[in-house]
Design a protein around this motif. Structure first.
Motif, short mmCIF file in Angstrom:
data_model
loop_
_atom_site.label_atom_id
_atom_site.label_comp_id
_atom_site.label_asym_id
_atom_site.label_seq_id
_atom_site.Cartn_x
_atom_site.Cartn_y
_atom_site.Cartn_z
N ASP A 69 38.90 49.06 51.09
CA ASP A 69 37.41 49.26 50.43
C ASP A 69 37.45 50.40 49.77
N LEU A 70 38.21 51.38 50.20
CA LEU A 70 38.01 52.71 49.37
C LEU A 70 38.80 52.42 48.11
N LEU A 71 39.92 51.89 48.08
CA LEU A 71 40.66 51.63 46.97
C LEU A 71 39.82 50.38 46.01
N ALA A 72 39.02 49.59 46.45
CA ALA A 72 38.56 48.67 45.97
C ALA A 72 37.29 49.17 45.16
N ARG B 47 30.95 39.23 38.72
CA ARG B 47 30.66 39.78 40.07
C ARG B 47 30.98 38.75 41.18
N TRP B 48 31.45 39.17 41.95
CA TRP B 48 31.82 38.22 43.22
C TRP B 48 30.58 38.21 44.22
N PHE B 49 30.43 37.20 44.59
CA PHE B 49 29.16 36.68 45.54
C PHE B 49 29.89 35.89 46.78
N GLY B 50 30.87 36.01 47.26
CA GLY B 50 31.33 35.54 48.28
C GLY B 50 32.98 36.05 48.64
N ALA B 51 33.24 35.82 49.79
CA ALA B 51 34.58 35.95 50.44
C ALA B 51 34.76 37.56 50.40
N ALA B 52 36.00 37.93 50.42
CA ALA B 52 36.52 39.18 50.67
C ALA B 52 36.30 40.44 49.58
N ASN B 53 35.95 39.71 48.48
CA ASN B 53 35.48 40.60 47.27
C ASN B 53 34.23 40.54 46.88
N GLY C 88 30.45 41.71 46.63
CA GLY C 88 29.61 42.90 46.30
C GLY C 88 30.60 43.59 45.05
N LEU C 89 31.52 43.32 44.90
CA LEU C 89 32.58 44.03 43.75
C LEU C 89 32.37 43.22 42.46
N GLU C 90 32.64 44.12 41.58
CA GLU C 90 32.69 43.79 40.03
C GLU C 90 33.89 43.91 39.54
N SER C 91 34.28 42.96 38.60
CA SER C 91 35.65 43.19 37.87
C SER C 91 35.22 43.12 36.44
#
Length: 265
Positions: free
Chosen positions: A77-80, A187-193, A195-198
């Motif tokens: 999570d820190l690296l992400a 923007r990811w709205f499911g699974a392990a990613n 809340g993250l943005e790419s």
């Protein structure tokens, strides 16, 4: 005041609020403490550096180091980037009566470094904002972000939801068109990613190429939101968005290389 007592009963605590609304409490005490209704989990490996406070305009900073032993703080999570920009409050309490507390510092998490034995996170105080430039520098590219108050491009029709059909490395295949997504966001709205943005490097047909491989494995069918991007050039601003009047750049301003040209070139 418990700080003046003959017997020291001081426990250091951290309250960390991520940008996605998750709040985590940690303490250097050897057992959990409940402070302001939040359980602060025992994390004896968490240690702060000296806290530098000043009455002048220098930025207030400190470092917090700790071993990755808490289930709430994971190396991945820190690296992400889940903890980037998280708001942190550092304070001391009387562990026999956690109602009494002394605030030591607060700010936002800046640089995070991972080592063999744990992590170190920089905590930047409010005065650190004074380190930023007072005025903008000139640039041939637009300094506004697509859709912000200076750009003024309406974004309602330029963002949409889609499902991931496949993901190989940084290439993601969607069930919707990917045209115009270069420079945009996914923007990811499911699974392990979740809340993250790419950041999207380019989009073509139904495939987008991300600037970096997603932090966690991507499952087919996961819901994402895609937001159109802009390459910040005047040509794109005028031709694609019809928004040249709000362009925030100086594409025709001579650069420093003009001084190095030979006469007659």
């Amino acid at each position: 005041m418990f700080l003046d007592a003959e017997l020291a009963t001081i426990a250091l605590c951290w309250r960390i609020e991520r940008r996605d609304g998750v709040a985590v409490g940690l303490t250097a005490h050897d057992r959990d403490l409940v402070v302001d209704g939040l359980v602060h989990r025992a994390a004896p490996g968490m240690t702060p550096s000296a806290i530098e406070r000043s009455a002048g305009l220098e930025a207030d900073t400190m470092d917090v180091a700790g071993a990755l032993t808490s289930a709430a703080i994971d190396a991945r999570d820190l690296l992400a980037g889940r903890w980037d920009g998280a708001r942190v409050a550092v304070f001391a309490v009387d562990w026999t009566d956690p109602v009494a507390r002394v605030d030591l510092g607060s700010g936002l998490i800046g640089a995070v470094e991972l080592g063999e034995t744990g992590f170190t996170a920089e905590l930047r105080g409010a005065s650190a904002a004074l380190d930023r430039p007072v005025v903008e520098e000139t640039s041939p590219e637009c300094r506004a972000e697509l859709g912000d108050r200076r750009c003024r491009v309406a974004m309602a029709a330029r963002r949409r939801f889609a499902r991931v059909l496949a993901c190989e490395g940084a290439v993601v295949t969607l069930d919707a068109s990917a045209e115009g997504l270069g420079g945009g966001l996914l923007r990811w709205f499911g699974a392990a990613n979740c809340g993250l943005e790419s950041t999207v490097a380019r989009g073509s047909k139904t495939m987008v190429t991300l600037r970096a491989v997603p932090a966690f494995a991507v499952e087919a069918g996961v819901l994402v939101e895609v937001v159109e991007g802009c390459d910040k050039s005047l040509a794109t601003c005028a031709g694609r968005f019809g928004n040249a009047v709000n362009f925030r750049g100086e594409p025709y301003l001579p650069g420093i290389d003009l001084l190095t040209r030979y006469p007659g070139v």
